[in-house]
Scaffold this motif. Structure first.
Motif, PDB file in Angstrom:
ATOM      1  N   ILE A   1       0.833  -1.202   0.000  1.00  0.00           N
ATOM      2  CA  ILE A   1       0.000   0.000   0.000  1.00  0.00           C
ATOM      3  C   ILE A   1       0.866   1.249   0.000  1.00  0.00           C
ATOM      4  O   ILE A   1       0.671   2.173  -0.799  1.00  0.00           O
ATOM      5  CB  ILE A   1      -0.938  -0.005   1.227  1.00  0.00           C
ATOM      6  CG1 ILE A   1      -1.992  -1.098   1.096  1.00  0.00           C
ATOM      7  CG2 ILE A   1      -1.614   1.359   1.406  1.00  0.00           C
ATOM      8  CD1 ILE A   1      -2.805  -1.313   2.361  1.00  0.00           C
ATOM      9  N   ASP A   2       1.843   1.282   0.907  1.00  0.00           N
ATOM     10  CA  ASP A   2       2.728   2.445   1.000  1.00  0.00           C
ATOM     11  C   ASP A   2       3.489   2.650  -0.305  1.00  0.00           C
ATOM     12  O   ASP A   2       3.679   3.795  -0.760  1.00  0.00           O
ATOM     13  CB  ASP A   2       3.711   2.262   2.153  1.00  0.00           C
ATOM     14  CG  ASP A   2       3.041   2.322   3.524  1.00  0.00           C
ATOM     15  OD1 ASP A   2       1.919   2.859   3.606  1.00  0.00           O
ATOM     16  OD2 ASP A   2       3.641   1.833   4.493  1.00  0.00           O
ATOM     17  N   ARG A   3       3.920   1.566  -0.922  1.00  0.00           N
ATOM     18  CA  ARG A   3       4.672   1.669  -2.177  1.00  0.00           C
ATOM     19  C   ARG A   3       3.819   2.303  -3.275  1.00  0.00           C
ATOM     20  O   ARG A   3       4.293   3.170  -4.014  1.00  0.00           O
ATOM     21  CB  ARG A   3       5.138   0.281  -2.615  1.00  0.00           C
ATOM     22  CG  ARG A   3       6.048   0.282  -3.843  1.00  0.00           C
ATOM     23  CD  ARG A   3       6.529  -1.117  -4.158  1.00  0.00           C
ATOM     24  NE  ARG A   3       5.435  -1.965  -4.602  1.00  0.00           N
ATOM     25  CZ  ARG A   3       4.988  -1.999  -5.870  1.00  0.00           C
ATOM     26  NH1 ARG A   3       5.549  -1.227  -6.788  1.00  0.00           N
ATOM     27  NH2 ARG A   3       4.007  -2.803  -6.204  1.00  0.00           N
ATOM     28  N   LEU A   4       2.566   1.916  -3.348  1.00  0.00           N
ATOM     29  CA  LEU A   4       1.689   2.493  -4.364  1.00  0.00           C
ATOM     30  C   LEU A   4       1.344   3.946  -4.046  1.00  0.00           C
ATOM     31  O   LEU A   4       1.315   4.793  -4.947  1.00  0.00           O
ATOM     32  CB  LEU A   4       0.412   1.670  -4.485  1.00  0.00           C
ATOM     33  CG  LEU A   4       0.549   0.306  -5.167  1.00  0.00           C
ATOM     34  CD1 LEU A   4      -0.788  -0.428  -5.163  1.00  0.00           C
ATOM     35  CD2 LEU A   4       1.047   0.462  -6.611  1.00  0.00           C
TER      36      LEU A   4
ATOM     37  N   LEU B   1      -5.875  -4.262  -8.999  1.00  0.00           N
ATOM     38  CA  LEU B   1      -4.838  -4.109  -7.977  1.00  0.00           C
ATOM     39  C   LEU B   1      -3.986  -5.363  -7.871  1.00  0.00           C
ATOM     40  O   LEU B   1      -2.772  -5.292  -7.645  1.00  0.00           O
ATOM     41  CB  LEU B   1      -5.499  -3.798  -6.638  1.00  0.00           C
ATOM     42  CG  LEU B   1      -4.607  -3.338  -5.490  1.00  0.00           C
ATOM     43  CD1 LEU B   1      -3.869  -2.063  -5.852  1.00  0.00           C
ATOM     44  CD2 LEU B   1      -5.461  -3.122  -4.243  1.00  0.00           C
ATOM     45  N   ALA B   2      -4.608  -6.505  -8.059  1.00  0.00           N
ATOM     46  CA  ALA B   2      -3.894  -7.777  -7.913  1.00  0.00           C
ATOM     47  C   ALA B   2      -2.979  -8.082  -9.088  1.00  0.00           C
ATOM     48  O   ALA B   2      -2.036  -8.870  -8.951  1.00  0.00           O
ATOM     49  CB  ALA B   2      -4.898  -8.916  -7.750  1.00  0.00           C
TER      50      ALA B   2
ATOM     51  N   GLU C   1      -2.547   2.870 -13.088  1.00  0.00           N
ATOM     52  CA  GLU C   1      -3.882   2.291 -12.951  1.00  0.00           C
ATOM     53  C   GLU C   1      -4.022   1.526 -11.637  1.00  0.00           C
ATOM     54  O   GLU C   1      -5.109   1.469 -11.055  1.00  0.00           O
ATOM     55  CB  GLU C   1      -4.179   1.367 -14.130  1.00  0.00           C
ATOM     56  CG  GLU C   1      -4.114   2.058 -15.483  1.00  0.00           C
ATOM     57  CD  GLU C   1      -4.984   3.307 -15.524  1.00  0.00           C
ATOM     58  OE1 GLU C   1      -6.153   3.236 -15.082  1.00  0.00           O
ATOM     59  OE2 GLU C   1      -4.498   4.366 -15.969  1.00  0.00           O
ATOM     60  N   ARG C   2      -2.963   0.945 -11.157  1.00  0.00           N
ATOM     61  CA  ARG C   2      -3.025   0.232  -9.879  1.00  0.00           C
ATOM     62  C   ARG C   2      -3.135   1.215  -8.714  1.00  0.00           C
ATOM     63  O   ARG C   2      -3.812   0.922  -7.726  1.00  0.00           O
ATOM     64  CB  ARG C   2      -1.806  -0.671  -9.710  1.00  0.00           C
ATOM     65  CG  ARG C   2      -1.767  -1.822 -10.709  1.00  0.00           C
ATOM     66  CD  ARG C   2      -0.595  -2.746 -10.439  1.00  0.00           C
ATOM     67  NE  ARG C   2      -0.826  -3.573  -9.270  1.00  0.00           N
ATOM     68  CZ  ARG C   2       0.097  -3.865  -8.364  1.00  0.00           C
ATOM     69  NH1 ARG C   2       1.330  -3.351  -8.454  1.00  0.00           N
ATOM     70  NH2 ARG C   2      -0.182  -4.653  -7.335  1.00  0.00           N
ATOM     71  N   VAL C   3      -2.484   2.364  -8.830  1.00  0.00           N
ATOM     72  CA  VAL C   3      -2.640   3.390  -7.787  1.00  0.00           C
ATOM     73  C   VAL C   3      -4.099   3.848  -7.735  1.00  0.00           C
ATOM     74  O   VAL C   3      -4.694   3.956  -6.658  1.00  0.00           O
ATOM     75  CB  VAL C   3      -1.703   4.582  -8.044  1.00  0.00           C
ATOM     76  CG1 VAL C   3      -1.968   5.688  -7.023  1.00  0.00           C
ATOM     77  CG2 VAL C   3      -0.248   4.158  -7.982  1.00  0.00           C
ATOM     78  N   ALA C   4      -4.678   4.106  -8.897  1.00  0.00           N
ATOM     79  CA  ALA C   4      -6.078   4.517  -8.951  1.00  0.00           C
ATOM     80  C   ALA C   4      -6.985   3.407  -8.416  1.00  0.00           C
ATOM     81  O   ALA C   4      -7.948   3.672  -7.689  1.00  0.00           O
ATOM     82  CB  ALA C   4      -6.469   4.877 -10.381  1.00  0.00           C
ATOM     83  N   ALA C   5      -6.662   2.159  -8.769  1.00  0.00           N
ATOM     84  CA  ALA C   5      -7.479   1.033  -8.303  1.00  0.00           C
ATOM     85  C   ALA C   5      -7.452   0.936  -6.789  1.00  0.00           C
ATOM     86  O   ALA C   5      -8.475   0.629  -6.154  1.00  0.00           O
ATOM     87  CB  ALA C   5      -6.977  -0.267  -8.928  1.00  0.00           C
TER      88      ALA C   5
ATOM     89  N   ALA D   1      -5.502  -9.380  -2.573  1.00  0.00           N
ATOM     90  CA  ALA D   1      -4.990  -8.793  -3.809  1.00  0.00           C
ATOM     91  C   ALA D   1      -3.474  -8.835  -3.874  1.00  0.00           C
ATOM     92  O   ALA D   1      -2.891  -9.097  -4.938  1.00  0.00           O
ATOM     93  CB  ALA D   1      -5.479  -7.352  -3.942  1.00  0.00           C
ATOM     94  N   PHE D   2      -2.815  -8.586  -2.753  1.00  0.00           N
ATOM     95  CA  PHE D   2      -1.356  -8.500  -2.751  1.00  0.00           C
ATOM     96  C   PHE D   2      -0.679  -9.834  -2.448  1.00  0.00           C
ATOM     97  O   PHE D   2       0.552  -9.909  -2.408  1.00  0.00           O
ATOM     98  CB  PHE D   2      -0.902  -7.448  -1.735  1.00  0.00           C
ATOM     99  CG  PHE D   2      -1.197  -6.035  -2.154  1.00  0.00           C
ATOM    100  CD1 PHE D   2      -0.640  -5.512  -3.314  1.00  0.00           C
ATOM    101  CD2 PHE D   2      -2.029  -5.222  -1.405  1.00  0.00           C
ATOM    102  CE1 PHE D   2      -0.912  -4.207  -3.716  1.00  0.00           C
ATOM    103  CE2 PHE D   2      -2.311  -3.916  -1.795  1.00  0.00           C
ATOM    104  CZ  PHE D   2      -1.754  -3.403  -2.953  1.00  0.00           C
TER     105      PHE D   2
END
Length: 302
Positions: A49-52, A126-127, A135-139, A286-287
């Motif tokens: 989460i922090d990375r994104l 996200l996964a 797009e993953r940040v937005a997701a 997801a992660f």
């Protein structure tokens, strides 16, 4: 002290400005759901989460930052101020499922334009590490926000009144200058979350390990039905003896008394807890390596 001052400012603005349906759970409620999730995910998930969130600049929305989980939780509402750029996302925040008919998501979720369908879509995005980082940040931001929306009962149930937006009510010092949707979006949520033991940590402190585990169970459809039932039984049901009866236009404006508010506060707190804990589960899934969200749809956990 700062949060109390912020709440008073928000209340003052509410007295001055007309109520609008623009926000859900408002900033405080969405932030609480996001923070509960952040507190209860695995260390690996928190790292991801922090990375994104550190890549938030890729969204190119400087007036709507995502530096923290709370800011990310508010981002999908904040971007409504950016005009047509994100207008496509407007119907993703709710699902108007009629409380007076059998529960059915098919019509409210046609073409995926509802909150539960978008939760599933964004957790899949996200996964998938093949999806572009932007797009993953937005997701991530959409997922955090939409899990808050799903657990706001007025975004899950409807009586042909835009989720209570057309139901004018009298609430405290605000009087009649608000509606049922706005009461659940902000005033009731703000009071419920801040009531001691307040804040996300306080809400979690009231739950046993067994409570938390039980809340994480179920599917997105289960959670949708649950919110729909709460909308019918508590949101509408607290004000109308028969929530499904026709309401004459000249009927007195219903009053949300202090006694009603006191009965509803535990419901609000439970929904915030459920939203955060279930969000944590989806984020962990997801992660995870070999995420179940990347498997064929027939094995969809929802």
């Amino acid at each position: 002290m700062i949060k109390r001052l912020a709440f008073r400012v928000a209340l003052l603005l509410a007295l001055i400005l007309p109520a609008t349906p623009a926000l859900a759970w408002w900033e405080y409620g969405h932030g609480a759901v996001g923070r509960i999730a952040y507190m209860t995910v695995s260390p690996h998930t928190r790292h991801e989460i922090d990375r994104l969130l550190r890549q938030g600049r890729l969204l190119d929305t400087p007036t709507c930052p995502v530096r923290t989980i709370e800011l990310a939780a508010y981002w999908p509402d904040c971007i409504k101020t950016l005009g047509e750029r994100f207008s496509y996302a407007s119907p993703w925040h709710y699902q108007n499922v009629n409380i007076c008919r059998p529960f059915d998501l098919r019509a409210p979720c046609a073409d995926g334009n509802c909150v539960s369908a978008q939760i599933e879509r964004n957790v899949r995005l996200l996964a998938d590490v093949r999806v572009p980082l932007r797009e993953r940040v937005a997701a991530l931001a959409f997922l955090v926000h939409f899990m808050g929306d799903l657990h706001q009962p007025m975004h899950a149930g409807d009586h042909n009144d835009l989720g209570g937006n057309r139901v004018q009510v009298t609430y405290g010092v605000i009087g009649g200058r608000t509606n049922l949707h706005s009461v659940w979006d902000g005033y009731l949520a703000d009071r419920g979350i801040s009531q001691p033991p307040g804040e996300p940590a306080g809400i979690l402190s009231e739950l046993s390990g067994a409570d938390r585990a039980a809340m994480r169970q179920g599917t997105i459809t289960d959670w949708s039905r649950e919110g729909w039932e709460i909308s019918r039984d508590y949101a509408y049901g607290s004000l109308f003896q028969d929530p499904c009866a026709d309401r004459p236009r000249d009927a007195p404006r219903p009053v949300m008394t202090e006694a009603i508010v006191e009965r509803l506060i535990p419901i609000v707190r439970r929904q915030v807890a459920r939203g955060g804990l279930r969000l944590a589960r989806l984020l962990d899934e997801a992660f995870a390596p070999d995420s179940i969200w990347l498997r064929p749809r027939e094995r969809n956990p929802s």
